[in-house]
Motif scaffolding. Structure first.
Motif, PDB file in Angstrom:
ATOM      1  N   MET A  57       0.838  -1.190   0.000  1.00  0.00           N
ATOM      2  CA  MET A  57       0.000   0.000   0.000  1.00  0.00           C
ATOM      3  C   MET A  57       0.873   1.240   0.000  1.00  0.00           C
ATOM      4  O   MET A  57       1.948   1.259   0.569  1.00  0.00           O
ATOM      5  CB  MET A  57      -0.914   0.020   1.223  1.00  0.00           C
ATOM      6  CG  MET A  57      -1.951  -1.112   1.240  1.00  0.00           C
ATOM      7  SD  MET A  57      -3.132  -0.913   2.585  1.00  0.00           S
ATOM      8  CE  MET A  57      -2.043  -0.993   3.999  1.00  0.00           C
TER       9      MET A  57
ATOM     10  N   TYR B 181      -5.127   2.095  -0.545  1.00  0.00           N
ATOM     11  CA  TYR B 181      -4.631   1.352  -1.702  1.00  0.00           C
ATOM     12  C   TYR B 181      -4.515   2.335  -2.870  1.00  0.00           C
ATOM     13  O   TYR B 181      -5.242   2.245  -3.865  1.00  0.00           O
ATOM     14  CB  TYR B 181      -5.581   0.200  -2.046  1.00  0.00           C
ATOM     15  CG  TYR B 181      -5.580  -0.915  -1.035  1.00  0.00           C
ATOM     16  CD1 TYR B 181      -4.576  -1.881  -1.049  1.00  0.00           C
ATOM     17  CD2 TYR B 181      -6.574  -0.989  -0.066  1.00  0.00           C
ATOM     18  CE1 TYR B 181      -4.578  -2.915  -0.118  1.00  0.00           C
ATOM     19  CE2 TYR B 181      -6.576  -2.021   0.863  1.00  0.00           C
ATOM     20  CZ  TYR B 181      -5.573  -2.977   0.838  1.00  0.00           C
ATOM     21  OH  TYR B 181      -5.573  -3.996   1.768  1.00  0.00           O
TER      22      TYR B 181
ATOM     23  N   GLU C  18      -3.131   0.877  -6.286  1.00  0.00           N
ATOM     24  CA  GLU C  18      -4.137  -0.020  -6.847  1.00  0.00           C
ATOM     25  C   GLU C  18      -5.319   0.756  -7.421  1.00  0.00           C
ATOM     26  O   GLU C  18      -5.826   0.456  -8.502  1.00  0.00           O
ATOM     27  CB  GLU C  18      -4.623  -0.998  -5.777  1.00  0.00           C
ATOM     28  CG  GLU C  18      -3.583  -2.022  -5.340  1.00  0.00           C
ATOM     29  CD  GLU C  18      -2.631  -1.482  -4.286  1.00  0.00           C
ATOM     30  OE1 GLU C  18      -2.666  -0.251  -4.022  1.00  0.00           O
ATOM     31  OE2 GLU C  18      -1.849  -2.266  -3.711  1.00  0.00           O
TER      32      GLU C  18
END
Length: 422
Positions: free
Chosen positions: A1, A112, A115
């Motif tokens: 992360m 995140y 992501e």
């Protein structure tokens, strides 16, 4: 992360920063929908990402689920409206995109960051490339569709079944550890590159020698040489761009090997030494192609099916044989045996020689300099093979030019390699 606290922000500032980022990514996703004049545009998508971020911030799972259900209901209503006003597929795309925007907001709020940004970018690309993707899908033949299915089996079914831990293997009195998953992933990577560039060649191959040579070289360098030989045989004046196409195929092959050498060596330490020699081959090939080519010419290429399970298994078998042979040769004859194996494997497949050297380096069997030299030898052998194939051309001057330029590229790459290593 990746959290924004790494930038020195306080917890409150971190949360506010993530909320702003969620809204920005939602706006980014909504731009294409707004431009396409859909019922949900830039403001709706930004608000959906904010909604996902807010529901995640309050740490109530039930609320987050309810919010997702509301987005789904809204998407279904839009899809139903689309059945009346336009093609249903377009409305379904907008509905699914709304749910993606909601999910992006939730990802970002949970820290995140990378992501969430990745999902937003990939989703936006899928929206923007609508025409190209539809055109590609509609133009697939039955053989190409079968190839795509076989590749999916190779990538997503076989890979998870392989053991994650290295497998010890004994070869006589020698023992080595095979990383089967990494080895299979290398096979999938090479096959995937071939499929992607097959699609590019089929779409843009006739528009110019650069696309034909470079992307054709990634799909099949032998096909490039064969096509160029046919054109030179039919049209002797085509020798200049035929030479350029073969050199661009060399550049593509060197770039592919460089990607393998870099992408699969993060755990042990990236093979930075390979960047300079392989980069020299790629850049030198492009420079010579730019100097010699008649850029007004274009070539239509006829490539076989982009992928077959049999070809992948053959490559995997070659790769396994090369890996074992490289290990045995190094144990029996030192680094000289490894270099000879790399050179011989490059006559069949530079990709197999490169992947073998990479895995030996990952396993600690060889150091970075030895792996780099082995990769260069495999690459050099592949260049020599393509130059040797031109002997079949009735135009001896063309064959000599290809051989001389190939020799110059190899000499330059060798000099650069020795300068880097020594």
């Amino acid at each position: 992360m990746i959290a924004l606290t790494t930038l020195g922000l306080s917890p409150v500032g971190d949360e506010v920063g993530r909320i702003v980022l969620a809204a920005a990514l939602g706006m980014f996703l909504g731009i294409e929908r707004e431009w396409s004049q859909k019922s949900a545009g830039i403001r709706t998508f930004a608000l959906l990402s904010l909604l996902g971020a807010v529901f995640t911030l309050v740490e109530a799972d039930s609320l987050l689920v309810v919010g997702g259900l509301l987005v789904i209901v809204q998407g279904v209503l839009l899809a139903a409206e689309g059945f009346r006003d336009e093609a249903a597929g377009l409305s379904l795309t907008t509905s699914v995109s709304m749910l993606v925007a909601y999910g992006v907001g939730a990802l970002v709020m949970q820290s995140y960051i990378l992501e969430g940004v990745t999902v937003a970018i990939l989703s936006s690309l899928l929206l923007v490339l609508k025409r190209e993707l539809h055109s590609f899908a509609w133009g697939l033949s039955r053989a190409e569709l079968r190839s795509a299915t076989e590749f999916a089996i190779l990538a997503f079914v076989v890979y998870p079944l392989l053991p994650a831990a290295p497998v010890p293997v004994s070869v006589g009195e020698l023992s080595l550890e095979l990383e089967l998953r990494v080895a299979w992933l290398l096979v999938v990577t090479v096959a995937g590159i071939g499929i992607a560039n097959y699609a590019i060649v089929q779409t843009y191959g006739g528009r110019g020698i650069a696309v034909t040579g470079f992307f054709g070289g990634l799909a099949s360098s032998t096909a490039v040489v064969g096509t160029m030989l046919d054109h030179v045989r039919q049209r002797p004046a085509a020798a200049s761009y035929a030479l350029a196409a073969i050199l661009l195929a060399d550049a593509a092959m060197a770039l592919r090997n460089l990607v393998i050498a870099i992408a699969f060596t993060f755990e042990r330490g990236i093979l930075y030494q390979s960047i300079v020699p392989l980069g020299a081959v790629a850049i030198g090939s492009v420079a010579v192609a730019a100097y010699t080519a008649d850029w007004t010419e274009s070539v239509e290429m006829e490539l076989d099916s982009p992928f077959s399970l049999r070809n992948a298994l053959v490559f995997g078998g070659i790769f396994l044989v090369v890996l074992v042979a490289s290990t045995v040769a190094r144990a029996q004859f030192g680094t000289g045996g490894l270099y000879l194996t790399a050179l011989l494997s490059g006559l069949v497949s530079s990709g197999a020689g490169t992947t073998s050297a990479v895995l030996l380096y990952r396993g600690g069997a060889v150091d970075s300099n030895t792996a780099t030299i082995a990769i260069l030898l495999a690459t050099a052998a592949s260049i020599a093979v393509k130059a040797g194939l031109t002997i079949a051309s009735p135009d001896r001057r063309f064959a000599v030019r290809v051989a001389l330029w190939s020799l110059a590229l190899l000499a330059g790459a060798t000099a650069v390699t020795l300068a880097v290593i020594l």
